[in-house]
Write an enzyme that holds these catalytic residues in place. Structure first.
Site, short mmCIF file in Angstrom:
data_model
loop_
_atom_site.label_atom_id
_atom_site.label_comp_id
_atom_site.label_asym_id
_atom_site.label_seq_id
_atom_site.Cartn_x
_atom_site.Cartn_y
_atom_site.Cartn_z
N ASP A 292 36.18 6.96 25.61
CA ASP A 292 35.11 7.33 24.68
C ASP A 292 33.85 6.73 25.27
OD1 ASP A 292 33.22 7.55 22.64
OD2 ASP A 292 34.71 7.27 21.06
N LYS B 290 35.20 30.63 25.61
CA LYS B 290 35.61 30.23 24.26
C LYS B 290 36.41 28.95 24.33
CE LYS B 290 37.19 32.30 19.95
NZ LYS B 290 37.70 33.53 19.31
N THR B 291 35.74 27.84 24.20
CA THR B 291 36.36 26.52 24.15
C THR B 291 36.07 25.89 22.80
OG1 THR B 291 34.41 25.40 25.05
CG2 THR B 291 36.04 26.23 26.65
N TYR C 4 21.13 27.81 21.57
CA TYR C 4 21.58 26.70 22.43
C TYR C 4 20.72 25.46 22.22
CZ TYR C 4 24.06 24.75 26.44
OH TYR C 4 24.86 23.97 27.26
N ILE D 283 37.67 23.77 29.82
CA ILE D 283 37.28 24.05 31.20
C ILE D 283 37.85 22.99 32.13
CG2 ILE D 283 35.30 24.07 32.77
CD1 ILE D 283 33.73 25.51 30.57
N ALA E 254 34.42 23.18 22.28
CA ALA E 254 33.01 22.76 22.28
C ALA E 254 32.09 23.94 21.99
CB ALA E 254 32.66 22.12 23.62
N LYS F 85 20.94 20.03 29.56
CA LYS F 85 21.60 20.58 30.76
C LYS F 85 20.61 20.71 31.92
CE LYS F 85 25.90 21.31 29.40
NZ LYS F 85 27.06 20.64 30.04
#
Length: 254
Positions: free
Chosen positions: A63, A191-192, A154, A19, A194, A161
């Site tokens: 990181d 669809k990534t 989820y 994204i 992650a 979130k």
């Protein structure tokens, strides 16, 4: 509408399906100069060619678990640019064993790490960006419908979130006096890499595609187009919002 002359920092590109890459591509198309980060040496071969394709001025490792790395990114932005107009936080992480299990079974360490990387990192970025946005600016993060509605599988990331969306509102209130806007984008299932870690993701994606009013889901370019609008001057009166780009899926009942 253009982003000519604006400089932005994009966190979270992992590969061409990210994204964050859709956002960076839209920003560059509209004329922005970009700084882009990659996770580590393993990720660099996937991210650096994309950053170079976008003529990114700054390419730095980040990181969030390593002390000092995020400060080093902002120090380089300060040294080379002297200011920052916008940033995109498209970063989320959960240990797999906690993500795949029930929330009530999540470990303290796993929950804390997910909250730190996925939520509080946005707060830290805002604090570091604030002095570089003395002429105003825009901060954008990525959320998901699971923040306000129970989405099967989820799990722990739903509360994380939800916290991220709450932080968005509070920071919008705190930074608004300096002309800094803070918004969240809530895409539908995309669809990534992650997303592939979420249990039964393909089933979730197929169901959403069938149910959504537009009969198609957003892709990374749709998210990028919205992000480009939010960081631009056309959105100068928009802050503290969760902006959906999901084909209308969020308006449906559970």
């Amino acid at each position: 509408m253009t982003l000519n002359g604006k400089r932005g920092l994009v966190f979270g590109i992992a590969n061409q399906d990210s994204i964050a890459y859709g956002c960076a591509r839209a920003f560059r198309r509209e004329g922005a100069d970009l700084a882009i980060t990659y996770l580590n040496a393993k990720a660099e071969p996937y991210v650096r060619p994309l950053a170079e394709k976008l003529d990114a001025t700054i390419i730095e490792p980040l990181d969030l678990r390593i002390p000092g790395q995020i400060e080093a990114v902002f120090d380089r932005v300060r040294t080379e640019w002297g200011r920052l107009d916008f940033l995109v936080h498209s970063v989320a992480f959960s240990p797999k064993e906690d993500l795949l299990g029930r929330l009530v079974d999540s470990s303290f360490a796993g929950f804390s790490l997910a909250m730190d990387i996925s939520c509080h990192s946005f707060v830290r970025m805002a604090r570091l960006a604030e002095p570089l946005m003395d002429r105003g600016g825009s901060l954008v993060t990525m959320s998901y419908l699971g923040a306000e509605r129970v989405i099967p599988a989820y799990g722990m990331m739903g509360p994380v979130k939800a916290a991220l969306e709450a932080c968005t509102r509070y920071m919008a209130a705190e930074l608004g006096g300096k002309g800094i806007r803070v918004n969240a984008i809530s895409p539908g299932p995309i669809k990534t890499r992650a997303a592939s870690g979420v249990k039964n993701f393909e089933t979730t994606l197929d169901y959403a595609r069938q149910q959504t009013p537009l009969k198609h889901m957003a892709d990374i370019d749709d998210v990028g187009n919205l992000a480009a609008f939010l960081v631009g001057d056309g959105a100068r009166a928009i802050t503290g919002e969760v902006c959906y780009v999901d084909g209308g899926y969020n308006i449906l009942g559970a």
